[in-house]
Scaffold this active site. Structure first.
Site, PDB file in Angstrom:
ATOM      1  CB  ALA A  11      -1.202   0.013   1.203  1.00 44.81           C
ATOM      2  CD  GLU A  32       8.805  -0.997   5.926  1.00 43.42           C
ATOM      3  OE1 GLU A  32       7.608  -0.876   5.624  1.00 43.42           O
ATOM      4  OE2 GLU A  32       9.149  -1.406   7.073  1.00 43.42           O
ATOM      5  CB  SER A  38       9.232  -2.237  -2.865  1.00 45.59           C
ATOM      6  OG  SER A  38       8.868  -3.370  -4.050  1.00 45.59           O
ATOM      7  CB  CYS A  42       1.852 -12.872  -1.977  1.00 44.40           C
ATOM      8  SG  CYS A  42       1.103 -11.648  -1.375  1.00 44.40           S
ATOM      9  CE1 TYR A  61      10.462  -1.500  -9.758  1.00 44.78           C
ATOM     10  CE2 TYR A  61       8.314  -1.424  -8.477  1.00 44.78           C
ATOM     11  CZ  TYR A  61       8.506  -0.861 -10.140  1.00 44.78           C
ATOM     12  OH  TYR A  61       7.607  -1.823 -11.100  1.00 44.78           O
ATOM     13  NE  ARG A  70       7.856   4.396  -9.907  1.00 44.61           N
ATOM     14  CZ  ARG A  70       7.272   3.101 -10.012  1.00 44.61           C
ATOM     15  NH1 ARG A  70       6.428   2.652  -8.663  1.00 44.61           N
ATOM     16  NH2 ARG A  70       7.480   2.341 -11.125  1.00 44.61           N
TER      17      ARG A  70
HETATM   18  C1  LIG Z   1       2.567 -15.577   3.668  1.00 40.24           C
HETATM   19  C2  LIG Z   1       1.130 -14.642   2.916  1.00 40.24           C
HETATM   20  C3  LIG Z   1       1.042 -14.601   1.703  1.00 40.24           C
HETATM   21  C4  LIG Z   1       0.243 -13.811   1.523  1.00 40.24           C
HETATM   22  N1  LIG Z   1      -0.739 -14.104   0.278  1.00 40.24           N
HETATM   23  C5  LIG Z   1      -1.765 -13.817  -0.454  1.00 40.24           C
HETATM   24  C6  LIG Z   1      -2.068 -13.926  -1.574  1.00 40.24           C
HETATM   25  O1  LIG Z   1      -1.864 -15.397  -2.311  1.00 40.24           O
HETATM   26  N2  LIG Z   1      -3.509 -12.629  -2.312  1.00 40.24           N
HETATM   27  C7  LIG Z   1      -3.420 -11.566  -1.643  1.00 40.24           C
HETATM   28  O2  LIG Z   1      -3.904 -10.740  -2.265  1.00 40.24           O
HETATM   29  N3  LIG Z   1      -2.660 -11.466  -0.331  1.00 40.24           N
HETATM   30  C8  LIG Z   1      -1.727 -12.192   0.311  1.00 40.24           C
HETATM   31  N4  LIG Z   1      -0.855 -11.974   1.429  1.00 40.24           N
HETATM   32  C9  LIG Z   1      -1.723 -11.015   1.906  1.00 40.24           C
HETATM   33  C10 LIG Z   1      -1.131  -9.728   1.225  1.00 40.24           C
HETATM   34  O3  LIG Z   1       0.224 -10.177   2.128  1.00 40.24           O
HETATM   35  C11 LIG Z   1      -0.710  -8.384   2.248  1.00 40.24           C
HETATM   36  O4  LIG Z   1      -2.406  -7.482   2.041  1.00 40.24           O
HETATM   37  C12 LIG Z   1       0.117  -6.880   2.132  1.00 40.24           C
HETATM   38  O5  LIG Z   1       0.974  -6.774   2.195  1.00 40.24           O
HETATM   39  C13 LIG Z   1      -0.259  -5.695   2.401  1.00 40.24           C
HETATM   40  O6  LIG Z   1       0.253  -4.731   2.180  1.00 40.24           O
HETATM   41  P1  LIG Z   1       0.470  -3.303   3.140  1.00 40.24           P
HETATM   42  O7  LIG Z   1       1.449  -2.506   2.391  1.00 40.24           O
HETATM   43  O8  LIG Z   1      -1.290  -3.021   4.136  1.00 40.24           O
HETATM   44  O9  LIG Z   1       1.181  -3.863   4.654  1.00 40.24           O
HETATM   45  P2  LIG Z   1       2.699  -4.907   4.878  1.00 40.24           P
HETATM   46  O10 LIG Z   1       2.707  -4.944   3.782  1.00 40.24           O
HETATM   47  O11 LIG Z   1       1.869  -5.418   6.115  1.00 40.24           O
HETATM   48  O12 LIG Z   1       3.104  -3.247   4.959  1.00 40.24           O
HETATM   49  C14 LIG Z   1       3.456  -2.783   5.882  1.00 40.24           C
HETATM   50  C15 LIG Z   1       4.634  -1.923   5.957  1.00 40.24           C
HETATM   51  O13 LIG Z   1       4.443  -1.160   7.784  1.00 40.24           O
HETATM   52  C16 LIG Z   1       5.330  -1.260   8.037  1.00 40.24           C
HETATM   53  N5  LIG Z   1       5.266  -0.882   9.486  1.00 40.24           N
HETATM   54  C17 LIG Z   1       4.392  -0.965  10.172  1.00 40.24           C
HETATM   55  N6  LIG Z   1       4.573  -0.408  11.531  1.00 40.24           N
HETATM   56  C18 LIG Z   1       5.144   0.346  11.234  1.00 40.24           C
HETATM   57  C19 LIG Z   1       5.775   2.177  11.292  1.00 40.24           C
HETATM   58  N7  LIG Z   1       5.285   2.194  12.841  1.00 40.24           N
HETATM   59  N8  LIG Z   1       6.774   2.741  10.817  1.00 40.24           N
HETATM   60  C20 LIG Z   1       7.387   2.675  10.313  1.00 40.24           C
HETATM   61  N9  LIG Z   1       6.857   1.489   9.373  1.00 40.24           N
HETATM   62  C21 LIG Z   1       6.160   0.846   9.807  1.00 40.24           C
HETATM   63  C22 LIG Z   1       5.576  -2.628   8.305  1.00 40.24           C
HETATM   64  O14 LIG Z   1       7.346  -3.180   9.225  1.00 40.24           O
HETATM   65  C23 LIG Z   1       5.642  -3.160   6.393  1.00 40.24           C
HETATM   66  O15 LIG Z   1       6.427  -3.197   6.121  1.00 40.24           O
HETATM   67  C24 LIG Z   1       0.002 -12.276   2.025  1.00 40.24           C
HETATM   68  C25 LIG Z   1       0.795 -12.573   3.252  1.00 40.24           C
HETATM   69  C26 LIG Z   1       1.707 -13.370   3.423  1.00 40.24           C
HETATM   70  C27 LIG Z   1       2.076 -12.590   5.000  1.00 40.24           C
END
Ligand SMILES: Cc1cc2nc3c(=O)[nH]c(=O)nc-3n(C[C@H](O)[C@H](O)[C@H](O)COP(=O)(O)OP(=O)(O)OC[C@H]3O[C@@H](n4cnc5c(N)ncnc54)[C@H](O)[C@@H]3O)c2cc1C
Length: 424
Positions: A11, A32, A38, A42, A61, A70
């Site tokens: 996101a 981060e 990045s 999954c 990336y 970027r």
């Molecule tokens: C094993 C596994 C398999 C998956 N398989 C699928 C799939 O097949 N299909 C699918 O659609 N989805 C899948 N997912 C889900 C998908 O990976 C997540 O929905 C997605 O990564 C969410 O993205 P995000 O950016 O919201 O959160 P995240 O990827 O969790 O990223 C959030 C980032 O914020 C950072 N962060 C947290 N708190 C702080 C803070 N206070 N200050 C600074 N940085 C912070 C964290 O370190 C993290 O790097 C899977 C997830 C896992 C774990």
């Protein structure tokens, strides 16, 4: 003007990239807390399984790419511990303050289950995956307990079997994948047992000490990372995730949110839901980034589409099961069929399709599809139908493609829709 994005995975980086395209002059900083950005979480189960060789292969990336291509500043090992919105600044763990004009909170979620038992592993981050892989290589455990019947639990049961462990799966729910159709539970269970995974349904494990296995893989659910924005006044919805508008703005003006930390609209029920998935996180991030950079874009929501491979079986769902639909206030009617996903002379394998409709409106409200092949195309068609709020009658007469190498002349989805029409 400066945009600060908290979280450097799906996101957060979608938000930063989109904001850059919208406003080339914006200063953009991504904070981060981890050391890697990045990467495709999954793919982690497939790294454990052995079909992906290194975690590095999952990296999409590098920070250098973002800075160079970027013009987005990436700061790793930078954890945001508080938000002082009146001053428009975030405070890092080191005490440093970083000023912003607009903010996108994209900090994801974390495993809810916590344990100090060294036998307990999670598979939520690259660090978790590296720890588990190192342990598998160095300690060569023979047995594993997998906790959780969601998609990560199912993928990990398969992955650990592929690494040669004897695996037992414990699911607190009496069904898998939050989908309570008995036929689907039976089919997934049979497939796991065929792969020699011992399955315990309705088995709540509260303490890893009660388990005799060498390792315990806990995949029992997530908690959204909302504490910091909540303290800054951002409202949290009933699910526990951040409440956002369709512009992905929180209740605090100027703070946007995206991904696993926030709710979104369920297009079928028009109610907020929290279904943390990567594909949604990317789309939410794009809208949050565009709006944080000054655009007015909307994210309409989701229909809860998902697909997972369980010991070779593709299981796909979208919308609501029959009993979920009832709880959402619909009058559900369901029909289930089994058909070949290709003609017999093209070695078509069986595909089971269950469709759920609302009796009072004739609208499609959900589907579950399972088979060795062909589930993806059909569930994506269902997702389009749900998004378009289609009636079963329209679905039953869709002009779907046919050629023997790919499908039977009457697609299984059309056959199921025809059956459902009769039941309505
Ligand atoms: C094993 C596994 C398999 C998956 N398989 C699928 C799939 O097949 N299909 C699918 O659609 N989805 C899948 N997912 C889900 C998908 O990976 C997540 O929905 C997605 O990564 C969410 O993205 P995000 O950016 O919201 O959160 P995240 O990827 O969790 O990223 C959030 C980032 O914020 C950072 N962060 C947290 N708190 C702080 C803070 N206070 N200050 C600074 N940085 C912070 C964290 O370190 C993290 O790097 C899977 C997830 C896992 C774990």
């Amino acid at each position: 003007m400066r945009l600060v994005v908290v979280g450097g995975v799906a996101a957060g980086l979608s938000a930063a990239s989109r904001a850059r395209r919208v406003d080339p002059s914006l200063e953009i900083v991504v904070l981060e807390k981890g050391s890697r950005i990045s990467y495709g979480a999954c793919g982690l189960p497939y790294f454990i399984e052995g079909s992906v060789r290194t975690i590095g292969e999952l990296e999409v990336y590098t920070p250098e790419f973002f800075e160079r291509e970027r013009n987005v500043r990436i700061r790793t090992n930078a954890e945001v511990v508080s938000l002082r919105h009146a001053q428009r600044e975030v405070v890092l763990g080191s005490g440093e303050r970083v000023r912003y004009d607009t903010l996108v909170w994209a900090a994801g979620a974390r495993p809810t289950w916590r344990s100090n038992d060294p036998r307990v592993f999670h598979l939520h981050t690259d660090v978790d995956a590296a720890r588990l892989d190192d342990h598998l290589r160095a300690q060569k455990p023979a047995t594993a307990a997998v906790l959780g019947g969601g998609y990560i639990g199912l993928e990990m049961a398969t992955a650990l079997r592929a690494r040669g462990l004897v695996v037992s799966l414990y699911s607190e729910a009496p069904h898998f994948l939050h989908w309570d159709s008995p036929w689907l539970t039976a089919m997934v269970r049979a497939r796991l047992e065929r792969a020699r995974v011992e399955v315990h349904m309705g088995a709540a494990v509260r303490d890893a000490a009660a388990l005799r296995q060498d390792i315990v893989l806990a995949a029992t659910g997530l908690t959204p990372n909302v504490e910091v924005p909540r303290e800054a006044g951002c409202e949290v919805g009933r699910s526990g995730a951040l409440a956002v508008t369709d512009r992905m703005e929180t209740s605090v003006r100027g703070i946007f949110a995206a991904g696993d930390c926030c709710e979104t609209n369920h297009i079928v029920s028009s109610r907020p839901v929290w279904i943390p998935l990567g594909t949604t996180a990317n789309k939410m991030g794009r809208v949050a980034g565009a709006n944080a950079a000054g655009r007015r874009e909307r994210f309409e929501g989701i229909v809860g589409t998902s697909i997972v491979r369980v010991a070779g079986l593709a299981v796909a769902t979208a919308g609501f099961s029959e009993s979920q639909a009832r709880r959402e206030g619909f009058q559900p009617v369901a029909a289930k069929i089994e058909a070949r996903e290709r003609p017999k002379y093209f070695r078509g394998r069986p595909l089971t399709v269950e469709l759920v409709a609302d009796r009072s409106t004739g609208r499609l409200v959900g589907a579950a599809i399972a088979g060795d092949d062909g589930a993806l195309a059909r569930i994506n068609t269902v997702a389009a139908a749900l998004t378009a709020r289609m009636k079963v009658e329209q679905l039953a007469s869709l002009d779907l493609a046919y050629a023997p190498p790919y499908s039977p002349v009457m697609d299984p989805l059309l056959v199921a829709a025809g059956q459902l029409l009769k039941a309505l």
